[in-house]
Scaffold this motif. Structure first.
Motif, short mmCIF file in Angstrom:
data_model
loop_
_atom_site.label_atom_id
_atom_site.label_comp_id
_atom_site.label_asym_id
_atom_site.label_seq_id
_atom_site.Cartn_x
_atom_site.Cartn_y
_atom_site.Cartn_z
N ILE A 1 36.43 38.58 48.25
CA ILE A 1 36.39 37.18 47.82
C ILE A 1 36.25 37.10 46.30
O ILE A 1 36.95 36.34 45.63
N LYS A 2 35.36 37.90 45.74
CA LYS A 2 35.16 37.87 44.28
C LYS A 2 36.44 38.21 43.54
O LYS A 2 36.82 37.53 42.58
N GLN A 3 37.10 39.26 44.00
CA GLN A 3 38.33 39.67 43.32
C GLN A 3 39.42 38.62 43.46
O GLN A 3 40.20 38.38 42.54
N ALA A 4 39.48 37.96 44.62
CA ALA A 4 40.48 36.92 44.85
C ALA A 4 40.23 35.71 43.96
O ALA A 4 41.17 35.08 43.44
N VAL A 5 38.95 35.38 43.76
CA VAL A 5 38.63 34.27 42.86
C VAL A 5 38.98 34.63 41.42
O VAL A 5 39.57 33.83 40.68
N ILE A 6 38.64 35.84 41.01
CA ILE A 6 38.98 36.28 39.65
C ILE A 6 40.50 36.23 39.44
O ILE A 6 40.98 35.87 38.36
N ALA A 7 41.25 36.54 40.51
CA ALA A 7 42.71 36.54 40.42
C ALA A 7 43.30 35.13 40.44
O ALA A 7 44.52 34.96 40.28
N GLY A 8 42.47 34.12 40.66
CA GLY A 8 42.95 32.74 40.61
C GLY A 8 43.48 32.21 41.93
O GLY A 8 44.18 31.20 41.95
N LEU A 9 43.11 32.85 43.05
CA LEU A 9 43.61 32.40 44.36
C LEU A 9 42.81 31.23 44.92
O LEU A 9 43.20 30.64 45.93
N GLY A 10 41.69 30.91 44.30
CA GLY A 10 40.88 29.80 44.80
C GLY A 10 39.47 29.91 44.25
O GLY A 10 39.19 30.70 43.35
N ILE A 11 38.58 29.07 44.80
CA ILE A 11 37.17 29.12 44.44
C ILE A 11 36.39 29.47 45.70
O ILE A 11 36.95 29.53 46.79
N ALA A 12 35.08 29.70 45.58
CA ALA A 12 34.34 30.15 46.75
C ALA A 12 32.89 29.73 46.68
O ALA A 12 32.29 29.67 45.60
#
Length: 323
Positions: free
Chosen positions: A234-245
């Motif tokens: 989740i952290k990496q996906a947020v850093i990549a700009g895929l969403g917030i969490a």
């Protein structure tokens, strides 16, 4: 005969044989064992009957073992060693110096539990610790099945009479990439996030359940993107700009320090739950497990990731009540 030998063999019979082998007489063996001579004779007779072979022969040098007797004596020696080892282990466990502890922890707790284990192990280096990481549902089921001495998690599972000990606060925040359009906007409402894509933990996760309760109470239906079983993903996906969490602040302490992530300034956040160490009241804990339980309840808070200064408080923290 073999099955009867296994079923009816006693340690008294074996010790009688060993004493006769050592002293070469029934009388001396009886004195060693603090028994009467007839009692020792009876033990030897019963043992020889179970073996189905002569175990002792009388000679001019006293009573000696036959080949069969020496085979049984070897068994006796192995059993005595095993008993001595077990006794030593029990003494060590009673002194809280050795033994085994089985711990369960929800996946979010892995950001501090290894450090707590390390602190405990420095004090008790001979205690073996088995750590199992899972989501809330998996950890609760392990507690129900008596697989764990205790577990580290948030809200205690229902339907189990638990001993609950507080470790410390557990804040939850909403994170976004540093370049997000709302990263610097103050005093956001949850409704301002209705069009944002949320990356979430899988169903059964305590974090997922807390997020759903938060938005349901606010009357907002978040837009759910991908569900993931790992906070790291989740952290990496947020850093990549895929969403917030919506996530535990303890899982993102490093990324906030390194400015790879930011916490959004949302009214009512962070939501502060608590970390507990939980054990079943009907679970018998050996001294090593009790020692670690006491250690975690007394010193566990010092191993929690530091969040002061890393997250913004826009209102007094919402502290979840224990249920």
């Amino acid at each position: 005969m073999s099955s009867r030998f296994i079923r009816e063999l006693t340690i008294r019979q074996l010790r009688a044989l060993a004493a006769v082998q050592k002293n070469r007489s029934v009388t001396a063996a009886a004195n060693q064992l603090h028994l009467t001579q007839p009692a020792v004779t009876l033990q030897l007779r019963n043992l020889q009957e179970l073996a189905g072979l002569p175990l002792i022969q009388r000679t001019g040098d006293g009573m000696l073992l036959t080949d069969a007797g020496r085979e049984v004596l070897t068994l006796c020696e192995r059993i005595e060693v095993a008993i001595a080892d077990c006794g030593t282990s029990l003494e060590m466990m009673a002194g809280r110096t050795a033994g085994r502890v089985s711990i369960g922890a929800v996946s979010t707790a892995k950001y501090f539990v290894p450090f707590a284990i390390s602190g405990f192990s420095k004090l008790h280096p001979n205690i073996e610790i088995n750590l199992t990481i899972g989501n809330r549902q998996e950890t609760s089921e392990a507690l129900r099945g008596y697989e764990l001495d205790f577990a580290i998690m948030g809200r205690p599972p229902t339907g189990i009479d638990m001993d609950v000990r507080l470790i410390g606060d557990h804040p939850h925040v909403i994170i976004a990439p540093t370049a997000h359009r709302l990263a610097r906007k103050p005093r956001l409402e949850l409704a301002d996030l209705a069009n944002e894509t949320f990356l979430t933990r899988e169903p059964g996760s305590g974090t997922r359940g807390l997020m759903e309760n938060l938005f349901e109470t606010a009357g907002v239906r978040p837009k759910i993107g991908m569900a993931m079983s790992s906070n790291e993903t989740i952290k990496q996906a947020v850093i990549a700009g895929l969403g917030i969490a919506f996530i535990s602040a303890h899982t993102v302490a490093t990324e906030l320090d390194e400015r790879r992530l930011v916490t959004l300034d949302v009214d009512g956040l962070p939501i502060v739950r608590q970390w507990f160490v939980l054990s079943r009241k009907d679970k018998v804990l050996m001294p090593p497990a009790r020692a670690m339980l006491e250690f975690l309840s007394a010193k566990g808070a010092q191993f929690l990731p530091r969040t002061h200064g890393r997250i913004r408080l826009t209102r007094p923290s919402v502290r979840a009540q224990r249920r």
